[in-house]
Write a protein that holds these residues in place. Structure first.
Motif, PDB file in Angstrom:
ATOM      1  N   ILE A   1     -11.289  29.158  61.963  1.00  0.00           N
ATOM      2  CA  ILE A   1     -12.641  29.088  61.874  1.00  0.00           C
ATOM      3  C   ILE A   1     -13.134  29.935  60.522  1.00  0.00           C
ATOM      4  O   ILE A   1     -12.635  31.036  60.252  1.00  0.00           O
ATOM      5  CB  ILE A   1     -13.596  29.225  62.933  1.00  0.00           C
ATOM      6  CG1 ILE A   1     -15.170  29.107  62.632  1.00  0.00           C
ATOM      7  CG2 ILE A   1     -13.564  30.846  63.460  1.00  0.00           C
ATOM      8  CD1 ILE A   1     -15.959  29.035  63.623  1.00  0.00           C
ATOM      9  N   ASP A   2     -13.881  29.648  59.724  1.00  0.00           N
ATOM     10  CA  ASP A   2     -14.327  30.463  58.540  1.00  0.00           C
ATOM     11  C   ASP A   2     -15.455  31.239  58.890  1.00  0.00           C
ATOM     12  O   ASP A   2     -16.520  30.905  59.635  1.00  0.00           O
ATOM     13  CB  ASP A   2     -14.781  29.371  57.279  1.00  0.00           C
ATOM     14  CG  ASP A   2     -15.441  30.113  56.115  1.00  0.00           C
ATOM     15  OD1 ASP A   2     -14.731  31.302  55.722  1.00  0.00           O
ATOM     16  OD2 ASP A   2     -16.366  29.675  55.647  1.00  0.00           O
ATOM     17  N   THR A   3     -15.899  32.260  58.225  1.00  0.00           N
ATOM     18  CA  THR A   3     -17.058  33.065  58.162  1.00  0.00           C
ATOM     19  C   THR A   3     -18.368  32.340  58.250  1.00  0.00           C
ATOM     20  O   THR A   3     -19.125  32.900  59.194  1.00  0.00           O
ATOM     21  CB  THR A   3     -16.958  34.151  57.207  1.00  0.00           C
ATOM     22  OG1 THR A   3     -15.804  34.558  56.646  1.00  0.00           O
ATOM     23  CG2 THR A   3     -17.758  35.390  57.585  1.00  0.00           C
ATOM     24  N   ALA A   4     -18.541  31.244  57.391  1.00  0.00           N
ATOM     25  CA  ALA A   4     -19.776  30.737  57.231  1.00  0.00           C
ATOM     26  C   ALA A   4     -20.296  30.016  58.618  1.00  0.00           C
ATOM     27  O   ALA A   4     -21.450  29.555  58.690  1.00  0.00           O
ATOM     28  CB  ALA A   4     -19.559  30.009  56.178  1.00  0.00           C
ATOM     29  N   SER A   5     -19.298  29.559  59.327  1.00  0.00           N
ATOM     30  CA  SER A   5     -19.355  28.855  60.696  1.00  0.00           C
ATOM     31  C   SER A   5     -19.566  30.170  61.798  1.00  0.00           C
ATOM     32  O   SER A   5     -20.479  30.033  62.628  1.00  0.00           O
ATOM     33  CB  SER A   5     -18.326  28.053  61.096  1.00  0.00           C
ATOM     34  OG  SER A   5     -18.275  27.171  60.129  1.00  0.00           O
ATOM     35  N   LEU A   6     -18.683  31.231  61.424  1.00  0.00           N
ATOM     36  CA  LEU A   6     -18.862  32.357  62.678  1.00  0.00           C
ATOM     37  C   LEU A   6     -20.033  33.026  62.679  1.00  0.00           C
ATOM     38  O   LEU A   6     -20.671  33.182  63.815  1.00  0.00           O
ATOM     39  CB  LEU A   6     -17.605  33.156  62.316  1.00  0.00           C
ATOM     40  CG  LEU A   6     -16.841  33.991  63.354  1.00  0.00           C
ATOM     41  CD1 LEU A   6     -16.499  33.166  64.475  1.00  0.00           C
ATOM     42  CD2 LEU A   6     -15.704  34.474  63.037  1.00  0.00           C
ATOM     43  N   ILE A   7     -20.407  33.536  61.681  1.00  0.00           N
ATOM     44  CA  ILE A   7     -21.618  34.446  61.486  1.00  0.00           C
ATOM     45  C   ILE A   7     -22.913  33.781  62.043  1.00  0.00           C
ATOM     46  O   ILE A   7     -23.434  34.547  62.855  1.00  0.00           O
ATOM     47  CB  ILE A   7     -21.864  35.028  60.171  1.00  0.00           C
ATOM     48  CG1 ILE A   7     -20.923  36.094  59.629  1.00  0.00           C
ATOM     49  CG2 ILE A   7     -23.168  35.415  60.074  1.00  0.00           C
ATOM     50  CD1 ILE A   7     -20.809  36.386  58.385  1.00  0.00           C
TER      51      ILE A   7
ATOM     52  N   LEU B   1     -12.946  28.978  45.569  1.00  0.00           N
ATOM     53  CA  LEU B   1     -13.577  29.291  46.814  1.00  0.00           C
ATOM     54  C   LEU B   1     -13.836  30.653  47.125  1.00  0.00           C
ATOM     55  O   LEU B   1     -13.374  31.613  46.533  1.00  0.00           O
ATOM     56  CB  LEU B   1     -12.977  28.554  48.265  1.00  0.00           C
ATOM     57  CG  LEU B   1     -12.386  27.190  47.923  1.00  0.00           C
ATOM     58  CD1 LEU B   1     -11.480  26.988  49.266  1.00  0.00           C
ATOM     59  CD2 LEU B   1     -13.666  26.320  47.919  1.00  0.00           C
ATOM     60  N   GLY B   2     -14.875  30.927  48.028  1.00  0.00           N
ATOM     61  CA  GLY B   2     -14.891  32.333  48.527  1.00  0.00           C
ATOM     62  C   GLY B   2     -13.657  32.792  49.435  1.00  0.00           C
ATOM     63  O   GLY B   2     -12.589  32.105  49.602  1.00  0.00           O
ATOM     64  N   ILE B   3     -13.503  33.972  49.259  1.00  0.00           N
ATOM     65  CA  ILE B   3     -12.168  34.571  49.905  1.00  0.00           C
ATOM     66  C   ILE B   3     -12.159  34.082  51.311  1.00  0.00           C
ATOM     67  O   ILE B   3     -10.850  33.904  51.918  1.00  0.00           O
ATOM     68  CB  ILE B   3     -12.277  36.184  49.905  1.00  0.00           C
ATOM     69  CG1 ILE B   3     -10.867  36.394  50.302  1.00  0.00           C
ATOM     70  CG2 ILE B   3     -13.438  36.758  50.758  1.00  0.00           C
ATOM     71  CD1 ILE B   3     -10.283  38.157  49.647  1.00  0.00           C
TER      72      ILE B   3
ATOM     73  N   ASP C   1     -18.924  24.886  54.341  1.00  0.00           N
ATOM     74  CA  ASP C   1     -19.190  24.786  52.872  1.00  0.00           C
ATOM     75  C   ASP C   1     -18.587  23.366  52.326  1.00  0.00           C
ATOM     76  O   ASP C   1     -17.366  23.428  52.675  1.00  0.00           O
ATOM     77  CB  ASP C   1     -18.615  25.967  52.309  1.00  0.00           C
ATOM     78  CG  ASP C   1     -18.568  25.933  50.783  1.00  0.00           C
ATOM     79  OD1 ASP C   1     -19.614  26.506  50.294  1.00  0.00           O
ATOM     80  OD2 ASP C   1     -17.563  25.481  50.058  1.00  0.00           O
ATOM     81  N   LYS C   2     -19.395  22.904  51.623  1.00  0.00           N
ATOM     82  CA  LYS C   2     -18.978  21.446  51.113  1.00  0.00           C
ATOM     83  C   LYS C   2     -17.771  21.669  50.318  1.00  0.00           C
ATOM     84  O   LYS C   2     -16.913  20.880  50.324  1.00  0.00           O
ATOM     85  CB  LYS C   2     -20.355  20.883  50.369  1.00  0.00           C
ATOM     86  CG  LYS C   2     -19.928  19.635  50.036  1.00  0.00           C
ATOM     87  CD  LYS C   2     -21.141  18.666  49.519  1.00  0.00           C
ATOM     88  CE  LYS C   2     -20.674  17.140  49.087  1.00  0.00           C
ATOM     89  NZ  LYS C   2     -22.049  16.406  48.636  1.00  0.00           N
ATOM     90  N   LYS C   3     -17.752  22.617  49.371  1.00  0.00           N
ATOM     91  CA  LYS C   3     -16.716  22.623  48.381  1.00  0.00           C
ATOM     92  C   LYS C   3     -15.390  22.876  49.066  1.00  0.00           C
ATOM     93  O   LYS C   3     -14.409  22.437  48.847  1.00  0.00           O
ATOM     94  CB  LYS C   3     -17.041  23.546  47.265  1.00  0.00           C
ATOM     95  CG  LYS C   3     -16.021  23.833  46.039  1.00  0.00           C
ATOM     96  CD  LYS C   3     -16.165  24.830  45.308  1.00  0.00           C
ATOM     97  CE  LYS C   3     -17.198  24.857  44.353  1.00  0.00           C
ATOM     98  NZ  LYS C   3     -17.415  25.800  43.311  1.00  0.00           N
ATOM     99  N   ALA C   4     -15.397  23.901  50.135  1.00  0.00           N
ATOM    100  CA  ALA C   4     -14.497  24.085  50.924  1.00  0.00           C
ATOM    101  C   ALA C   4     -13.785  22.709  51.805  1.00  0.00           C
ATOM    102  O   ALA C   4     -12.662  22.821  51.805  1.00  0.00           O
ATOM    103  CB  ALA C   4     -14.660  25.327  51.797  1.00  0.00           C
TER     104      ALA C   4
END
Length: 152
Positions: free
Chosen positions: A4-10, A65-67, A90-93
């Motif tokens: 899981i990525d941060t944008a979902s986790l936070i 992409l972001g880190i 994130d759409k780009k990711a």
């Protein structure tokens, strides 16, 4: 393997909804980069696995992409033979992961699964909670998700 990525986790953390991930997946993997972005203690059922930040693939990913997204995708590529599932919003990711033939899902599909498994009773209520903590969802996507959850 679930990554899981941060944008979902936070947003899930900020809306007191991390329990959904634990109930759905039992163990989730993140990278040290995501752990730093998360900025809070990580529950013991979330495992941190390092990636090689000198890997040429990661160096390319980090340019677009972001880190957090780049490291999540790199971790998935490291385990590609096991067909990991990446939870990315994130759409780009997501487009990048698809182009690399990785399996992806998103926070909202996790909510639909949680309702199907009776972990939550309302996807709409959870979407509202996520919005309150700054999670963006278009009206069109919300409509599609609520249709999948049979809440339309």
């Amino acid at each position: 393997m679930i990554i899981i990525d941060t944008a979902s986790l936070i947003p899930l953390e900020n809306s007191n909804s991390l329990f959904i991930l634990k109930a759905l997946f039992e163990t989730i993997f993140i990278t040290p980069q995501i752990e730093v972005e998360f900025g809070k203690p990580i529950p013991d059922w979330i495992k941190v696995e390092s990636i090689d930040t000198n890997d040429v693939g990661f160096k390319v990913l980090i340019q677009i992409l972001g880190i957090g997204e780049a490291s999540a995708i790199q971790l998935a590529l490291n385990h590609a033979k096991n067909s990991p599932l990446l939870i990315l919003d994130d759409k780009k990711a997501r487009n990048c992961a698809k182009s690399l033939n990785l399996k992806i899902s998103g926070t909202l599909l996790c909510l639909v699964q949680a309702k199907e498994r009776k972990i939550i009773s309302s996807v709409k209520d959870k979407i509202n909670e996520l919005r309150r903590v700054g999670f963006y969802i278009s009206n069109k996507l919300e409509e599609e998700i609520l249709k999948l959850a049979k809440e339309n």
